[in-house]
Design a protein around this motif. Structure first.
Motif, PDB file in Angstrom:
ATOM      1  N   GLN A  13       7.487  10.060   1.630  1.00  0.00           N
ATOM      2  CA  GLN A  13       7.748   8.652   1.891  1.00  0.00           C
ATOM      3  C   GLN A  13       9.038   8.437   2.664  1.00  0.00           C
ATOM      4  OE1 GLN A  13       6.129   5.845   1.554  1.00  0.00           O
ATOM      5  NE2 GLN A  13       7.816   4.433   1.990  1.00  0.00           N
ATOM      6  N   HIS A  41      10.895   3.093   4.516  1.00  0.00           N
ATOM      7  CA  HIS A  41      11.059   4.182   3.558  1.00  0.00           C
ATOM      8  C   HIS A  41      11.329   3.714   2.135  1.00  0.00           C
ATOM      9  CE1 HIS A  41      12.434   6.652   7.282  1.00  0.00           C
ATOM     10  NE2 HIS A  41      11.135   6.615   7.173  1.00  0.00           N
ATOM     11  N   GLY A  50       8.830  -0.084   1.573  1.00  0.00           N
ATOM     12  CA  GLY A  50       7.397   0.042   1.799  1.00  0.00           C
ATOM     13  C   GLY A  50       6.801  -1.055   2.650  1.00  0.00           C
ATOM     14  N   TYR A  90       6.517   3.309  -2.049  1.00  0.00           N
ATOM     15  CA  TYR A  90       5.248   3.599  -1.375  1.00  0.00           C
ATOM     16  C   TYR A  90       4.918   2.456  -0.424  1.00  0.00           C
ATOM     17  CZ  TYR A  90       3.715   0.383  -5.044  1.00  0.00           C
ATOM     18  OH  TYR A  90       3.592  -0.701  -5.875  1.00  0.00           O
TER      19      TYR A  90
END
Length: 245
Positions: free
Chosen positions: A31, A92, A95, A140
């Protein structure tokens, strides 16, 4: 606008096994770094990794160490514009893409006047981050039930699905598609500029003559002829003069 699917969050706590924490670590790198660390980078992050795997620190604390490290800064900060870096930070750690210009200005002011460490800390300490991820959930790509605008949806979808450096390191997504830029190759071009530099091939003389003959045959009055003549391109006029000769 409704999202297509939901990502299953990865959360660790004091009851998580080492294997579960190792899986979370892999997802953190996927991620945040958009890849797994290189061997020399793992040496830089070795202590933080050990503390995370042994449950001495949680996800958010590990993220702060990673984001402040040269591993992250070399990948996304030192070779990027400030605006692009901010956009990547939102991708990052939040999300999503930045919501609007006001949000960009707020964090850009922190970045420029207080430094990169304070800017990253402000994002990770924000109320929004705490609400969605807390201390133990790996960030995420988020998909909301509703977006404030179609543009917000487009920017988030584009940003979360682009590959690392796919659209360069200068122009943020929030700007390049609004400006009509094509940045898919890693460098941004404007279609009109590209067309000027590489104009399409001119139609052949035979094609122009055939087109003009069809046009002349369709005219049944002087008035229509004058109207048609005013719409002719320089190439068509030249071809018409050659026919008259």
């Amino acid at each position: 606008m409704m999202p297509k699917h939901q990502f299953t969050p990865i959360t660790v706590n004091r009851y998580s096994t080492r294997a579960e924490r190792q899986a979370a670590l892999v997802q953190i790198y996927r991620q945040v770094l958009e890849r797994q660390p290189y061997a020399y980078e793992r040496k830089i992050l070795a202590q933080a990794e050990a503390d995370f795997l042994s449950d001495k620190i949680g996800v958010r604390r590990f993220l702060k160490i990673l984001a402040h490290s040269e591993v992250y800064l070399n990948s996304f900060y030192h070779n990027s514009s400030n605006l692009k870096f901010l956009e990547l930070c939102f991708k990052h750690f939040m999300g999503r893409a930045p919501i609007d210009q006001e949000e960009i200005r707020y964090y850009c002011d922190i970045l420029m006047h207080k430094g990169v460490d304070k800017c990253i800390t402000a994002i990770l300490d924000s109320e929004e981050y705490r609400h969605f991820f807390g201390c133990f959930t790996v960030p995420y790509p988020r998909e909301s039930a509703y977006y404030p605008s179609a543009t917000a949806y487009l920017e988030t979808q584009t940003l979360n699905h682009e590959l690392i450096k796919q659209r360069g390191s200068v122009v943020p997504t929030i700007y390049w598609h609004l400006l009509g830029l094509n940045c898919n190759a890693g460098a941004c071009d404007h279609p009109e500029v590209v067309e000027t530099l590489n104009p399409p091939p001119s139609p052949t003389a035979d094609h122009l003559e055939a087109e003009l003959l069809n046009l002349l045959q369709s005219l049944d009055s002087a008035e229509k002829a004058r109207e048609a003549a005013q719409k002719l391109s320089p190439q068509q006029k030249a071809a018409l003069r050659s026919l008259i000769r």
